[in-house]
Design an enzyme around this catalytic site. Structure first.
Site, PDB file in Angstrom:
ATOM      1  N   CYS A 130       0.849  -1.193   0.000  1.00 15.06           N
ATOM      2  CA  CYS A 130       0.000   0.000   0.000  1.00 15.06           C
ATOM      3  C   CYS A 130       0.885   1.244   0.000  1.00 15.06           C
ATOM      4  O   CYS A 130       1.642   1.481   0.961  1.00 15.06           O
ATOM      5  CB  CYS A 130      -0.925  -0.013   1.213  1.00 15.06           C
ATOM      6  SG  CYS A 130      -1.912   1.483   1.418  1.00 15.06           S
ATOM      7  N   CYS A 133      -0.025   3.652   2.889  1.00 20.52           N
ATOM      8  CA  CYS A 133       0.482   3.169   4.185  1.00 20.52           C
ATOM      9  C   CYS A 133       1.964   3.485   4.329  1.00 20.52           C
ATOM     10  O   CYS A 133       2.420   3.883   5.405  1.00 20.52           O
ATOM     11  CB  CYS A 133       0.246   1.671   4.307  1.00 20.52           C
ATOM     12  SG  CYS A 133      -1.482   1.152   4.168  1.00 20.52           S
TER      13      CYS A 133
END
Length: 281
Positions: A130, A133
């Protein structure tokens, strides 16, 4: 003298061995005598020194002699080199603080929430692939450094997909706040663009407070979902109901028919509804 010997040497291709030929003047020179006695460093000609001689024998390696130098015997000294490369940290392992912990299982998450007591716990759901993230991780580490009394739990979605599914986590990055007997305080998704949402929630829930009961942790529905997916194993006892069910009433009536049985809540509501309909007529 060593370079001259390397340049003037001739190789014969008989049976794949290399032989060296020198003139009479070279044999009488002090350097040649020292070379034969083994007191002079051995220098063997490389393949590039032979030009187009057509020699395709064994590899010749330059090195210091071991013992006596035998005429017409060429040996190679293997050299082994070991290159040590340190293990590089993954991006979610960089900048971790003492109050940050990666969750390994569902049981680990339950125990961490229960053992936290009145301490604020922030659960960070992330994925190794991600981008949001990864971009947000350094700021989360900074918040952890500035708030040592807050516990940050990291959950890798790639490693614990089944547990994240049971906890209804379907978007990343995702955060949940827990504290003491209150249990879950809030949950939301956040990125670098909406980092103010995280700051506000941290400022709101990080104030000092004291719970009047033990830490609640996960919701009962979440515990049941984890147990159903076999992520968590425990013996769950249903809480007793304030009103008996119709089956319980029937069982009590069969066991003791001499005693009157109290009407259930549903029966009471039905009778009250009928009375209201009759009064309306």
């Amino acid at each position: 003298m060593a370079e001259l010997l390397a340049q003037r040497c001739f190789l014969s291709s008989r049976s794949g061995h290399a032989s060296l030929s020198f003139s009479c003047e070279q044999r009488k020179s002090p350097a040649f005598v020292a070379l034969r006695r083994g007191s002079f460093p051995r220098i063997e000609p490389s393949r590039s020194s032979f030009g187009s001689s057509g020699f395709h024998g064994r590899r010749l390696v330059v090195g210091a002699p071991r013992g006596k130098l035998l005429r017409g015997c060429a040996s190679s000294v293997p050299v082994q080199m070991t290159l040590a490369i340190g293990k590089s940290l993954k991006w979610w392992e960089k900048g971790l603080q003492a109050n940050m912990k990666e969750i390994e299982s569902a049981q680990d998450l339950v125990d961490s929430l229960v053992n936290a007591g009145d301490k604020l716990v922030i659960v960070d759901f992330f994925s190794s692939g991600c981008g949001g993230c990864r971009a947000l991780h350094p700021k989360i580490c900074q918040f952890a450094e500035k708030n040592p009394n807050v516990l940050f739990l990291q959950i890798n979605y790639e490693k614990l997909k089944s547990m994240c599914y049971s906890l209804h986590v379907h978007v990343l990055p995702f955060f949940r706040f827990y504290r003491g007997a209150h249990g879950r305080l809030g949950s939301f998704s956040c990125t670098n663009a909406t980092i103010k949402k995280f700051k506000d929630a941290l400022a709101k829930h990080s104030t000092d407070r004291c719970s009047l009961g033990p830490a609640k942790g996960l919701e009962e529905s979440e515990l049941l979902a984890l147990a159903a997916n076999k992520d968590l194993s425990f013996n769950y006892a249903m809480k007793p109901s304030l009103f008996p069910s119709p089956d319980d009433v029937a069982e009590i009536a069969r066991a003791s028919p001499k005693f009157p049985v109290l009407a259930t809540l549903s029966d009471t509501q039905d009778s009250e509804g009928k009375a209201m309909v009759t009064a309306g007529r």
